[in-house]
Design a protein around this motif. Structure first.
Motif, PDB file in Angstrom:
ATOM      1  N   ALA A  40      74.568  -2.526 -27.863  1.00  0.00           N
ATOM      2  CA  ALA A  40      75.081  -3.899 -27.913  1.00  0.00           C
ATOM      3  C   ALA A  40      75.311  -4.444 -26.515  1.00  0.00           C
ATOM      4  O   ALA A  40      74.899  -5.567 -26.197  1.00  0.00           O
ATOM      5  CB  ALA A  40      76.382  -3.935 -28.713  1.00  0.00           C
ATOM      6  N   VAL A  41      75.956  -3.662 -25.655  1.00  0.00           N
ATOM      7  CA  VAL A  41      76.240  -4.114 -24.295  1.00  0.00           C
ATOM      8  C   VAL A  41      74.943  -4.422 -23.551  1.00  0.00           C
ATOM      9  O   VAL A  41      74.806  -5.464 -22.901  1.00  0.00           O
ATOM     10  CB  VAL A  41      77.070  -3.055 -23.536  1.00  0.00           C
ATOM     11  CG1 VAL A  41      77.221  -3.448 -22.078  1.00  0.00           C
ATOM     12  CG2 VAL A  41      78.445  -2.892 -24.189  1.00  0.00           C
ATOM     13  N   GLU A  42      73.973  -3.523 -23.656  1.00  0.00           N
ATOM     14  CA  GLU A  42      72.708  -3.713 -22.950  1.00  0.00           C
ATOM     15  C   GLU A  42      71.932  -4.906 -23.489  1.00  0.00           C
ATOM     16  O   GLU A  42      71.360  -5.694 -22.722  1.00  0.00           O
ATOM     17  CB  GLU A  42      71.864  -2.436 -23.048  1.00  0.00           C
ATOM     18  CG  GLU A  42      72.466  -1.242 -22.334  1.00  0.00           C
ATOM     19  CD  GLU A  42      72.747  -1.524 -20.861  1.00  0.00           C
ATOM     20  OE1 GLU A  42      71.895  -2.143 -20.196  1.00  0.00           O
ATOM     21  OE2 GLU A  42      73.838  -1.139 -20.385  1.00  0.00           O
ATOM     22  N   LEU A  43      71.898  -5.059 -24.810  1.00  0.00           N
ATOM     23  CA  LEU A  43      71.147  -6.165 -25.411  1.00  0.00           C
ATOM     24  C   LEU A  43      71.776  -7.519 -25.077  1.00  0.00           C
ATOM     25  O   LEU A  43      71.071  -8.506 -24.852  1.00  0.00           O
ATOM     26  CB  LEU A  43      71.055  -5.983 -26.929  1.00  0.00           C
ATOM     27  CG  LEU A  43      70.130  -4.860 -27.402  1.00  0.00           C
ATOM     28  CD1 LEU A  43      70.283  -4.646 -28.908  1.00  0.00           C
ATOM     29  CD2 LEU A  43      68.682  -5.164 -27.056  1.00  0.00           C
ATOM     30  N   ILE A  44      73.097  -7.567 -25.047  1.00  0.00           N
ATOM     31  CA  ILE A  44      73.773  -8.825 -24.703  1.00  0.00           C
ATOM     32  C   ILE A  44      73.493  -9.193 -23.248  1.00  0.00           C
ATOM     33  O   ILE A  44      73.226 -10.356 -22.938  1.00  0.00           O
ATOM     34  CB  ILE A  44      75.286  -8.711 -24.967  1.00  0.00           C
ATOM     35  CG1 ILE A  44      75.548  -8.629 -26.474  1.00  0.00           C
ATOM     36  CG2 ILE A  44      76.036  -9.900 -24.362  1.00  0.00           C
ATOM     37  CD1 ILE A  44      76.961  -8.250 -26.838  1.00  0.00           C
ATOM     38  N   ARG A  45      73.546  -8.205 -22.376  1.00  0.00           N
ATOM     39  CA  ARG A  45      73.235  -8.470 -20.968  1.00  0.00           C
ATOM     40  C   ARG A  45      71.784  -8.933 -20.801  1.00  0.00           C
ATOM     41  O   ARG A  45      71.479  -9.812 -19.989  1.00  0.00           O
ATOM     42  CB  ARG A  45      73.471  -7.213 -20.137  1.00  0.00           C
ATOM     43  CG  ARG A  45      74.941  -6.884 -19.910  1.00  0.00           C
ATOM     44  CD  ARG A  45      75.088  -5.557 -19.202  1.00  0.00           C
ATOM     45  NE  ARG A  45      76.463  -5.309 -18.800  1.00  0.00           N
ATOM     46  CZ  ARG A  45      76.908  -4.150 -18.315  1.00  0.00           C
ATOM     47  NH1 ARG A  45      76.057  -3.140 -18.170  1.00  0.00           N
ATOM     48  NH2 ARG A  45      78.168  -4.001 -17.970  1.00  0.00           N
ATOM     49  N   GLU A  46      70.876  -8.326 -21.566  1.00  0.00           N
ATOM     50  CA  GLU A  46      69.455  -8.638 -21.416  1.00  0.00           C
ATOM     51  C   GLU A  46      69.082  -9.986 -22.012  1.00  0.00           C
ATOM     52  O   GLU A  46      68.381 -10.784 -21.384  1.00  0.00           O
ATOM     53  CB  GLU A  46      68.622  -7.537 -22.090  1.00  0.00           C
ATOM     54  CG  GLU A  46      67.117  -7.802 -22.063  1.00  0.00           C
ATOM     55  CD  GLU A  46      66.329  -6.744 -22.814  1.00  0.00           C
ATOM     56  OE1 GLU A  46      65.105  -6.935 -22.991  1.00  0.00           O
ATOM     57  OE2 GLU A  46      66.934  -5.728 -23.248  1.00  0.00           O
ATOM     58  N   HIS A  47      69.551 -10.266 -23.226  1.00  0.00           N
ATOM     59  CA  HIS A  47      69.075 -11.447 -23.958  1.00  0.00           C
ATOM     60  C   HIS A  47      69.970 -12.677 -23.807  1.00  0.00           C
ATOM     61  O   HIS A  47      69.534 -13.794 -24.068  1.00  0.00           O
ATOM     62  CB  HIS A  47      68.921 -11.107 -25.445  1.00  0.00           C
ATOM     63  CG  HIS A  47      67.829 -10.131 -25.728  1.00  0.00           C
ATOM     64  ND1 HIS A  47      66.500 -10.481 -25.762  1.00  0.00           N
ATOM     65  CD2 HIS A  47      67.869  -8.792 -25.987  1.00  0.00           C
ATOM     66  CE1 HIS A  47      65.759  -9.418 -26.042  1.00  0.00           C
ATOM     67  NE2 HIS A  47      66.571  -8.375 -26.181  1.00  0.00           N
TER      68      HIS A  47
END
Length: 272
Positions: A40-47
């Motif tokens: 979740a943390v990585e996807l929020i930062r990415e998208h």
């Protein structure tokens, strides 16, 4: 322009169901899905989505830990919609703090209502950022921090639900001890309450309202239309396509379906 979204949930069936309902709601583009808090943390930062549909209970990092990781680490926080299967105290905290939630199993009308609320908040945030671009996230940060603090306080307070529930039966108002309730069901807006000796109706308008009166340690929302007392489950019956039904110990030995989204919880409860 479509509102962008992420779905984070450790249950594949829950993710699929929510994606389907978001598609039906219209004007929502699901950018990606994740199965745990670290993703979740990585996807929020990415998208950098407009809204995140975030499960509360997940391996690695739970939904609250995800927020703690994000606060101060991203330039723009997304709107957050929490999903929860059985945490009634967290649900109340979300309502007080004006952060929306979805109760599993998901209801189409509730999802559509949540999408409209999120869309309105995204638009309001954009307008506020245009007027005060120096700190567009200030109010949201305060609200999220307050949410985390109150949720922690709620978790520390033992349940104080009344042991009695009012049941209307044959023009009488009976006070029924919770431990004697086998299950409750809603049909066409009316809630029925069944014990081994009494069948009647509740004055509550929704199962969510009834659940607020019940002990969350023993009552479980097994299906959108049913709340069961786990101590009155007589048998777990395997059903078609890896689904299950619950045979209760009331006089009719009522069989209650377990929704797809609650299958994992069933297996946790009885070590299936």
């Amino acid at each position: 322009m479509a509102m962008t979204a992420l779905i984070i949930d450790d249950e594949p069936l829950a993710r699929q169901e929510l994606e389907y309902l978001l598609e039906k709601a219209g004007d929502v583009e699901v950018l990606a899905q994740g199965s745990n808090g670290i993703e979740a943390v990585e996807l929020i930062r990415e998208h950098k989505p407009d809204v995140v549909f975030l499960d509360v209970q997940m391996p690695g990092l739970d939904g609250f830990a995800v927020l703690k990781k994000l606060i101060g680490k991203v330039a723009r926080l997304p709107q957050v919609v929490f999903a929860t299967a059985y945490d009634q105290y967290a649900v109340r905290a979300f309502e007080v703090n004006a952060v929306d939630y979805l109760l599993k199993p998901f209801d189409r009308a509730r999802v559509e209502q949540t999408v409209e609320k999120a869309r309105g908040r995204v638009a309001a945030e954009a307008a506020a950022a245009a007027q005060a671009p120096s700190d567009p996230n200030s109010a949201k940060l305060d609200a999220l921090m307050k949410l985390l603090e109150e949720q922690a306080q709620q978790a520390a307070v033992p349940a104080r639900a009344s042991s009695k529930v009012v049941v209307r039966a044959q023009s009488r108002l009976l006070l029924v001890d919770q431990k004697h309730i086998c299950f409750a069901a809603i049909d066409e807006g009316q809630i029925s309450i069944v014990t081994q000796n009494v069948e009647g109706t509740s004055n509550c308008r929704t199962l969510e309202e009834l659940m607020d009166q019940l002990n969350p340690e023993i009552f479980w929302r097994a299906h959108r239309s049913y709340v069961v007392n786990i101590h009155h489950i007589r048998e777990v019956v395997p059903w078609f396509k890896s689904s299950y039904q619950l045979r209760m110990d009331d006089r009719q030995q009522t069989e209650i379906p377990v929704s797809r989204a609650q299958t994992k919880r069933l297996k946790e409860l009885f070590n299936l």
